[in-house]
Motif scaffolding. Structure first.
Motif, PDB file in Angstrom:
ATOM      1  N   ASP A  52       0.867  -1.177   0.000  1.00 20.26           N
ATOM      2  CA  ASP A  52       0.000   0.000   0.000  1.00 20.26           C
ATOM      3  C   ASP A  52       0.903   1.225   0.000  1.00 20.26           C
ATOM      4  N   VAL A  53       0.659   2.137  -0.931  1.00 15.31           N
ATOM      5  CA  VAL A  53       1.519   3.310  -1.084  1.00 15.31           C
ATOM      6  C   VAL A  53       0.663   4.569  -1.057  1.00 15.31           C
ATOM      7  N   ALA A  54       1.056   5.527  -0.209  1.00 15.07           N
ATOM      8  CA  ALA A  54       0.395   6.833  -0.187  1.00 15.07           C
ATOM      9  C   ALA A  54       1.006   7.693  -1.281  1.00 15.07           C
ATOM     10  N   THR A  55       0.183   8.161  -2.227  1.00 16.70           N
ATOM     11  CA  THR A  55       0.636   8.999  -3.338  1.00 16.70           C
ATOM     12  C   THR A  55      -0.186  10.289  -3.342  1.00 16.70           C
ATOM     13  N   PRO A  56       0.183  11.278  -4.169  1.00 20.06           N
ATOM     14  CA  PRO A  56      -0.638  12.490  -4.279  1.00 20.06           C
ATOM     15  C   PRO A  56      -2.063  12.211  -4.738  1.00 20.06           C
ATOM     16  N   ASP A  57      -2.286  11.075  -5.398  1.00 21.20           N
ATOM     17  CA  ASP A  57      -3.623  10.708  -5.855  1.00 21.20           C
ATOM     18  C   ASP A  57      -4.368   9.841  -4.850  1.00 21.20           C
ATOM     19  N   GLY A  58      -3.789   9.648  -3.670  1.00 20.90           N
ATOM     20  CA  GLY A  58      -4.403   8.791  -2.669  1.00 20.90           C
ATOM     21  C   GLY A  58      -3.610   7.508  -2.490  1.00 20.90           C
ATOM     22  N   VAL A  59      -4.120   6.600  -1.675  1.00 19.31           N
ATOM     23  CA  VAL A  59      -3.446   5.332  -1.414  1.00 19.31           C
ATOM     24  C   VAL A  59      -3.727   4.362  -2.554  1.00 19.31           C
ATOM     25  N   VAL A  60      -2.665   3.780  -3.120  1.00 17.06           N
ATOM     26  CA  VAL A  60      -2.811   2.815  -4.196  1.00 17.06           C
ATOM     27  C   VAL A  60      -2.174   1.500  -3.776  1.00 17.06           C
ATOM     28  N   ARG A  61      -2.599   0.431  -4.424  1.00 16.98           N
ATOM     29  CA  ARG A  61      -2.015  -0.893  -4.206  1.00 16.98           C
ATOM     30  C   ARG A  61      -0.995  -1.128  -5.313  1.00 16.98           C
ATOM     31  N   GLY A  62       0.276  -1.202  -4.937  1.00 14.00           N
ATOM     32  CA  GLY A  62       1.323  -1.323  -5.936  1.00 14.00           C
ATOM     33  C   GLY A  62       1.975  -2.686  -5.936  1.00 14.00           C
ATOM     34  N   ASP A  63       2.333  -3.161  -7.118  1.00 15.16           N
ATOM     35  CA  ASP A  63       3.041  -4.422  -7.276  1.00 15.16           C
ATOM     36  C   ASP A  63       4.538  -4.135  -7.279  1.00 15.16           C
ATOM     37  N   THR A  64       5.327  -4.962  -6.563  1.00 15.88           N
ATOM     38  CA  THR A  64       6.774  -4.735  -6.460  1.00 15.88           C
ATOM     39  C   THR A  64       7.572  -5.628  -7.407  1.00 15.88           C
ATOM     40  N   GLU A  65       6.912  -6.106  -8.457  1.00 19.87           N
ATOM     41  CA  GLU A  65       7.551  -7.036  -9.394  1.00 19.87           C
ATOM     42  C   GLU A  65       8.842  -6.475  -9.981  1.00 19.87           C
ATOM     43  N   PRO A  90      -2.483  -3.539 -13.368  1.00 16.36           N
ATOM     44  CA  PRO A  90      -2.139  -3.066 -12.023  1.00 16.36           C
ATOM     45  C   PRO A  90      -1.124  -1.927 -12.061  1.00 16.36           C
ATOM     46  N   GLN A  91      -0.944  -1.317 -10.884  1.00 14.70           N
ATOM     47  CA  GLN A  91       0.025  -0.242 -10.734  1.00 14.70           C
ATOM     48  C   GLN A  91       1.322  -0.823 -10.154  1.00 14.70           C
ATOM     49  N   TYR A  92       2.450  -0.266 -10.580  1.00 10.88           N
ATOM     50  CA  TYR A  92       3.737  -0.847 -10.217  1.00 10.88           C
ATOM     51  C   TYR A  92       4.636   0.147  -9.486  1.00 10.88           C
ATOM     52  N   VAL A  93       5.372  -0.377  -8.515  1.00 10.38           N
ATOM     53  CA  VAL A  93       6.468   0.373  -7.910  1.00 10.38           C
ATOM     54  C   VAL A  93       7.678   0.155  -8.809  1.00 10.38           C
ATOM     55  N   ARG A  94       8.197   1.240  -9.378  1.00 11.05           N
ATOM     56  CA  ARG A  94       9.286   1.116 -10.343  1.00 11.05           C
ATOM     57  C   ARG A  94      10.661   1.146  -9.693  1.00 11.05           C
ATOM     58  N   THR A  95      10.827   1.919  -8.624  1.00  4.65           N
ATOM     59  CA  THR A  95      12.140   2.011  -7.993  1.00  4.65           C
ATOM     60  C   THR A  95      12.025   2.592  -6.590  1.00  4.65           C
ATOM     61  N   LEU A  96      13.078   2.379  -5.800  1.00  4.41           N
ATOM     62  CA  LEU A  96      13.172   2.969  -4.466  1.00  4.41           C
ATOM     63  C   LEU A  96      14.025   4.221  -4.535  1.00  4.41           C
TER      64      LEU A  96
END
Length: 377
Positions: A52-65, A90-96
């Motif tokens: 779960d990631v808090a973003t400017p658009d709200g909390v989204v469920r991100g895949d860490t693939e 789905p939405q993805y986490v691209r990098t840290l």
């Protein structure tokens, strides 16, 4: 809420992520990803390859693939700042984004891998229950990991209402202070309110993580700071003060009085992970004494001119303290050696040297006995 130009407001105090700790430095670190149309976000919790990631658009469920490194210390964890591709489904986490601090421990597996517990933490709140006997060695271990992480430790003695005698409570505080140089120790009671003002003041600035064993009262403190029952609380056993894991995942929570709090599951094992600097800070008085030893490589055992053993002999340094220092250094050295071939070779050489010295001493002793036997004594 959506932004046509995320870059335009990323560094302002009015940014939607400001309550989560967003600042100008994070805006600078994120700038290259903003140009790619990605969204900044902070990880609230991680669960089975998703978060779960808090973003400017709200909390989204991100895949860490796309963030699956070979190093277990670089996986996505609670507290991380990330770049999210929220355009599709789905939405993805691209990098840290590069971490400012990271709280890590070694796992209990035979592979002795590191495990990241929380990232970008300013205050490590070590919660110790007064419902059971103090374990100073465990406090020292938590402190070593906290100092190594880069965060500022704070020791909270929870359930202080169970020690109604002020004098007795002051002695317990002194005991913990004796093993926590440079660290504030605060007795706290969620029932009476004692110490909560001090704790609230600390957590209101930056990100804090609650650490401790099961039954230490972390979730109760989290609920008190939040002003609501966000975390489930279970009773601890009267026999040993332990409880089942109330918190099963690491959760990042925004506090109403400012600041961010990460609540963690109770930790049964707290193994060191490359924490030599942290151990040195916990035992700073021994490190200072070591600088006065005659030999720079003094092992503080039987060497002449050892300031550390001299302090033990004159009572200014507790034997327990020195034994704990040696234990944590040995443990840390073993952990590091498993991933450092040079250190493994040095340790093997040292073991062989000590073995040879021991055999030589035994032979000398045996020779002396033989001479005494022949002389008739």
């Amino acid at each position: 809420m959506s932004f046509a130009s995320p870059q335009a407001s990323l560094s302002t105090s009015a940014h939607p992520l400001a309550p989560y700790g967003w600042d100008a430095d994070w805006a600078d670190a994120f700038a290259p990803y903003a140009a790619q149309g990605l969204l900044p976000g902070r990880v609230l919790r991680v669960d089975r390859g998703q978060c779960d990631v808090a973003t400017p658009d709200g909390v989204v469920r991100g895949d860490t693939e796309f963030v699956v490194p070979h190093d277990p210390l670089k996986v996505v964890c609670t507290g991380d700042w990330v770049a999210v591709d929220a355009a599709g489904d789905p939405q993805y986490v691209r990098t840290l984004l590069p971490r400012r601090t990271a709280f890590a421990r070694s796992t209990s597996s035979k592979r002795s891998e590191g495990q990241i517990l929380a990232a970008n933490v300013d205050h490590a709140i070590i919660t110790v229950s007064l419902a059971v006997e103090l374990d100073l060695g465990r406090v020292e271990r938590f402190l070593a990991l906290a100092w190594e992480s880069g965060a500022q430790p704070l020791v909270v003695l929870s359930k202080a209402d169970l020690v109604p005698d002020p004098v007795g409570l002051s002695y317990l505080v002194e005991d913990v202070e004796s093993v926590a140089p440079g660290v504030q120790v605060v007795p706290v009671s969620a029932h009476t309110g004692e110490g909560l003002d001090v704790l609230a003041a600390v957590v209101s600035g930056g990100t804090s993580v609650l650490l401790g064993t099961s039954g230490a009262g972390k979730s109760t403190l989290a609920n008190t700071l939040l002003g609501e029952d966000a975390m489930t609380v279970q009773a601890a056993r009267d026999v040993d003060g332990k409880g089942r894991h109330t918190t099963t995942t690491r959760n990042l929570l925004v506090l109403p009085g400012g600041g961010v709090l990460i609540d963690t599951p109770g930790l049964r094992g707290v193994g060191l992970w490359d924490a030599e600097t942290g151990v040195g800070q916990v035992f700073s008085e021994i490190e200072r004494l070591a600088g006065e030893c005659r030999f720079h490589d003094c092992a503080h055992e039987a060497e002449p001119g050892c300031a550390v053993t001299a302090a033990v002999e004159d009572g200014s340094l507790a034997v327990r303290r020195l034994e704990s220092y040696r234990k944590l250094l040995r443990e840390n050295r073993r952990i590091v050696a498993k991933t450092d071939a040079r250190l493994r070779a040095e340790m093997l050489k040292d073991w062989k040297r000590k073995g040879a010295e021991g055999r030589a001493a035994m032979e000398l002793k045996r020779g002396g006995r033989a001479r005494e036997s022949r002389s008739g004594w």
